[in-house]
Write an enzyme that holds these catalytic residues in place. Structure first.
Site, PDB file in Angstrom:
ATOM      1  CB  SER A 107      -0.972  -0.101   1.179  1.00  0.00           C
ATOM      2  OG  SER A 107      -1.405   1.308   1.495  1.00  0.00           O
TER       3      SER A 107
ATOM      4  CE1 TYR B 222      -4.470  -2.238   4.747  1.00  0.00           C
ATOM      5  CE2 TYR B 222      -3.542  -0.006   4.473  1.00  0.00           C
ATOM      6  CZ  TYR B 222      -4.090  -1.199   4.264  1.00  0.00           C
ATOM      7  OH  TYR B 222      -4.166  -1.224   2.918  1.00  0.00           O
TER       8      TYR B 222
ATOM      9  CE  LYS C  83      -1.584  -3.463   3.231  1.00  0.00           C
ATOM     10  NZ  LYS C  83      -1.613  -4.810   2.266  1.00  0.00           N
TER      11      LYS C  83
HETATM   12  C1  BGC Z   1      -6.250   1.671   2.071  1.00  0.00           C
HETATM   13  C2  BGC Z   1      -7.487   2.339   1.708  1.00  0.00           C
HETATM   14  C3  BGC Z   1      -6.908   3.854   1.228  1.00  0.00           C
HETATM   15  C4  BGC Z   1      -5.646   3.904   0.539  1.00  0.00           C
HETATM   16  C5  BGC Z   1      -5.048   5.277   0.403  1.00  0.00           C
HETATM   17  C6  BGC Z   1      -5.182   1.654   1.091  1.00  0.00           C
HETATM   18  O1  BGC Z   1      -4.030   0.908   1.503  1.00  0.00           O
HETATM   19  O2  BGC Z   1      -6.638   0.341   2.401  1.00  0.00           O
HETATM   20  O3  BGC Z   1      -8.413   2.340   2.601  1.00  0.00           O
HETATM   21  O4  BGC Z   1      -7.981   4.601   0.742  1.00  0.00           O
HETATM   22  O5  BGC Z   1      -4.650   3.071   0.932  1.00  0.00           O
HETATM   23  O6  BGC Z   1      -5.134   5.850   1.325  1.00  0.00           O
END
Ligand code: BGC
Length: 279
Positions: free
Chosen positions: A164, A177, A181
């Site tokens: 991400s 999160y 990542k």
């Molecule tokens: C997330 C999304 C988010 C995007 C940009 C992704 O990794 O899962 O929820 O919109 O990143 O911020």
């Protein structure tokens, strides 16, 4: 015989991934679904992993089969060691081997730091990071057992980690999160270094804002979408196919010398768009 998919699009004239066997985790929705279908369209046989939602997984299987390649759905929780090794074992039994592992499954459990529970923290790390470790490990064992098959690919195998933009962009309210990542970035780079001498290519794809269920609230009203687009210089929200196309190319021999790289597929989200008018 040439067949066209249910979306009417023809398979590529010289399928990029002809003869390859791919497994995509979390493949019954969002980016995983588009990627599984995209790899099938590119000529690969595909295992459609899912953890819940069998009907949606079977729909993906049917769509992939419409390209004239093989597919089946497999239920497994990627954070569970035995379930991942059983999944890869079954794939070797059914398809003979694995050439491409797309470690895609991921989730969010958002909360401000002081409200975040241990369960929210742990779940995200288990699925997003430990899940990728387990999938990479089981795929690498099979790649090394089999060795190169030159008619299929110049490399022994490909591992593609779905990361991400938040592997480098800090994200308040999402520390679990973003940490997972950030971990994926170093997992990918370390495995790439370790496995390259075995002719295994490990890389990552880092999507930005892609229109999927995980971030629905960020794009499903005009106001939310306008807000989101302030972070996207290219001025459109991404589609799952934007990611699927890059994964198919990255898995192919066109990218054979690409090792240990993250491809950002984000419409420029990582270009510090706030500085376009400030600083
Ligand atoms: C997330 C999304 C988010 C995007 C940009 C992704 O990794 O899962 O929820 O919109 O990143 O911020």
């Amino acid at each position: 015989m040439e067949t066209s998919g249910s979306d009417g699009r023809q398979p590529l004239a010289h399928p990029l991934l002809k003869g390859q066997k791919a497994l995509v985790t979390g493949a019954n929705s969002g980016i995983g679904k588009a990627t599984a279908i995209g790899l099938g369209r590119a000529g690969a046989d595909v295992v459609v992993n899912y953890v819940a939602g069998r009907d949606a997984a079977e729909d993906v299987v049917r769509e992939i089969e419409s390209f004239g390649v093989r597919a089946y759905a497999h239920e497994a929780d990627v954070s569970q060691e035995k379930q991942v090794s059983d999944m890869v074992d079954r794939m070797v039994q059914k398809f003979g081997t694995i050439d491409v592992m797309v470690a895609n499954a991921g989730l969010q459990r958002d909360a401000p730091l002081t409200d975040m529970t241990m369960a929210q923290w742990q779940k995200v790390l288990d699925v997003n990071l430990t899940g990728q470790f387990l999938c990479a490990r089981e795929a690498a064992k099979e790649f090394m057992r089999r060795g190169v098959v030159p008619e299929v690919s110049r490399s022994v195998g490909k591992i593609i980690c779905m990361s991400s933009v938040h592997q480098i962009i800090p994200w308040a309210g999402h520390v679990n999160y973003a940490s997972s990542k950030g971990g994926v970035q170093m997992l990918m780079a370390t495995l790439a270094q370790e496995l390259a001498p075995h002719r295994i290519r490990v890389n990552a794809v880092a999507p930005g804002a892609i229109r999927t269920p995980i971030n629905r609230s960020a794009w499903d009203t005009p106001e939310a979408e306008a807000d989101l687009l302030r972070l996207v210089p290219y001025d459109r929200v991404g589609d799952p196919d934007d990611i699927a196309n890059v994964v198919a190319a990255l898995a192919s021999d066109l990218f054979d010398y690409v090792v240990g790289t993250t491809l950002y597929v984000d419409g420029g989200m990582t270009l510090f768009p706030g500085f376009a008018t400030g600083g």
